[in-house]
Write a protein that holds these residues in place. Sequence first.
Motif, PDB file in Angstrom:
ATOM      1  N   PHE A  36       0.824  -1.218   0.000  1.00 23.99           N
ATOM      2  CA  PHE A  36       0.000   0.000   0.000  1.00 23.99           C
ATOM      3  C   PHE A  36       0.854   1.263   0.000  1.00 23.99           C
ATOM      4  O   PHE A  36       0.453   2.290  -0.536  1.00 23.99           O
ATOM      5  N   PHE A  37       2.023   1.199   0.609  1.00 22.57           N
ATOM      6  CA  PHE A  37       2.886   2.380   0.672  1.00 22.57           C
ATOM      7  C   PHE A  37       3.555   2.640  -0.671  1.00 22.57           C
ATOM      8  O   PHE A  37       3.941   3.775  -0.966  1.00 22.57           O
ATOM      9  N   ASP A  38       3.671   1.595  -1.491  1.00 23.20           N
ATOM     10  CA  ASP A  38       4.266   1.755  -2.827  1.00 23.20           C
ATOM     11  C   ASP A  38       3.227   2.100  -3.898  1.00 23.20           C
ATOM     12  O   ASP A  38       3.491   2.905  -4.784  1.00 23.20           O
ATOM     13  N   THR A  39       2.029   1.479  -3.806  1.00 27.77           N
ATOM     14  CA  THR A  39       1.067   1.597  -4.909  1.00 27.77           C
ATOM     15  C   THR A  39      -0.047   2.602  -4.665  1.00 27.77           C
ATOM     16  O   THR A  39      -0.608   3.135  -5.610  1.00 27.77           O
ATOM     17  N   ALA A  40      -0.373   2.850  -3.391  1.00 27.05           N
ATOM     18  CA  ALA A  40      -1.509   3.729  -3.108  1.00 27.05           C
ATOM     19  C   ALA A  40      -1.099   5.007  -2.399  1.00 27.05           C
ATOM     20  O   ALA A  40      -1.941   5.730  -1.859  1.00 27.05           O
ATOM     21  N   GLY A  41       0.193   5.293  -2.386  1.00 30.57           N
ATOM     22  CA  GLY A  41       0.666   6.531  -1.788  1.00 30.57           C
ATOM     23  C   GLY A  41       0.456   6.621  -0.289  1.00 30.57           C
ATOM     24  O   GLY A  41       0.511   7.697   0.297  1.00 30.57           O
ATOM     25  N   GLY A  42       0.200   5.490   0.357  1.00 36.43           N
ATOM     26  CA  GLY A  42       0.021   5.499   1.802  1.00 36.43           C
ATOM     27  C   GLY A  42      -1.379   5.839   2.269  1.00 36.43           C
ATOM     28  O   GLY A  42      -1.638   5.891   3.464  1.00 36.43           O
ATOM     29  N   GLY A  43      -2.311   6.080   1.347  1.00 33.78           N
ATOM     30  CA  GLY A  43      -3.681   6.377   1.746  1.00 33.78           C
ATOM     31  C   GLY A  43      -3.845   7.792   2.272  1.00 33.78           C
ATOM     32  O   GLY A  43      -3.015   8.674   2.055  1.00 33.78           O
ATOM     33  N   LYS A  44      -4.925   8.015   3.024  1.00 35.79           N
ATOM     34  CA  LYS A  44      -5.236   9.360   3.533  1.00 35.79           C
ATOM     35  C   LYS A  44      -4.341   9.754   4.699  1.00 35.79           C
ATOM     36  O   LYS A  44      -4.171  10.925   4.993  1.00 35.79           O
ATOM     37  N   GLN A  45      -3.818   8.775   5.409  1.00 39.67           N
ATOM     38  CA  GLN A  45      -2.891   8.993   6.531  1.00 39.67           C
ATOM     39  C   GLN A  45      -3.496   9.908   7.602  1.00 39.67           C
ATOM     40  O   GLN A  45      -2.823  10.765   8.174  1.00 39.67           O
ATOM     41  N   ILE A  46      -4.765   9.691   7.900  1.00 37.84           N
ATOM     42  CA  ILE A  46      -5.456  10.500   8.907  1.00 37.84           C
ATOM     43  C   ILE A  46      -4.872  10.251  10.296  1.00 37.84           C
ATOM     44  O   ILE A  46      -4.654  11.201  11.073  1.00 37.84           O
ATOM     45  N   ARG A  47      -4.593   9.004  10.636  1.00 37.76           N
ATOM     46  CA  ARG A  47      -4.125   8.679  11.985  1.00 37.76           C
ATOM     47  C   ARG A  47      -2.759   9.280  12.295  1.00 37.76           C
ATOM     48  O   ARG A  47      -2.590   9.913  13.341  1.00 37.76           O
ATOM     49  N   PRO A  48      -1.765   9.124  11.414  1.00 39.04           N
ATOM     50  CA  PRO A  48      -0.489   9.794  11.710  1.00 39.04           C
ATOM     51  C   PRO A  48      -0.608  11.314  11.698  1.00 39.04           C
ATOM     52  O   PRO A  48       0.105  11.995  12.441  1.00 39.04           O
TER      53      PRO A  48
END
Length: 274
Positions: free
Chosen positions: A112-124
Amino acid sequence: MLLHLRLTTRLERIVRNSAISRLVSSSNSAHSAKHAIDCPLIIPSESTTLPMTWEMGLDGHPRYTLEELRAQCVGAADPFLLVEDDIKSLSGGIKELLLSDHPVLEACAKYFFDTAGGGKQIRPTMVLLISKALNGDSGGISPSQKRLAEITEMIHTASLFHDDVIDKATSRRNVASVNQVFGNKVAILGGDFLLSRASVALARLRNHEVVELLSTVIEHLVKGEIMQMKPTSSSDGSNKAKNTAALEFYLKKNFYKTASLMGNSCLAAAVLGA
């Protein structure tokens, strides 16, 4: 739904002179007046146990209406822009933690970190914002708090791997789900690998209270998933009692699956800033 973080005297000293103290005090007063939607209380202490209680009273009302909340947000700063630079490097930091001598396992964990840009990353983002607010005039985010944000996202991503296998999902974040690409067995092991590397990074923070908080989150994720898979039902009592029990079950399940990671991670950021 409000998540009340009831801080001990030691943590209250951290936030007393910061902007967040006003949020904590107003949240606690709303809670005592039964104006807030109920939720579990996370009670940190100096002991090795973190007691948690579930408070009832589902006839309570949200403190603000949707229109009032929207009015308060007009002209407010974009929270994602406040920590934009730190978020940009987040996926890179996580991928460094996931280096392995087994190429398939590494590729799966990094998927997911390579293909989806890490997502929305709301939690971090939440962790970094809390860190920034609590650090006061220094305005900086410590390396340990930045690492905590990475650990939080790794735990969340591991839960997605397992959820997608359980739900037989075919896509996630607009790409093929990890179980579709690598198969169910590798997807489960990839999630386990993410949790193990997150646990090692967590231990290296050398803070037993933070370790306990995030370890509790992993337990909650498992319990929440079990609750979702096997919902309980009762044929006893009135319809109102059944509906109340169902809503309580739903709120508790959502706390375990979603809010616990958010709340405990933000609390851990405060502990690291002490």
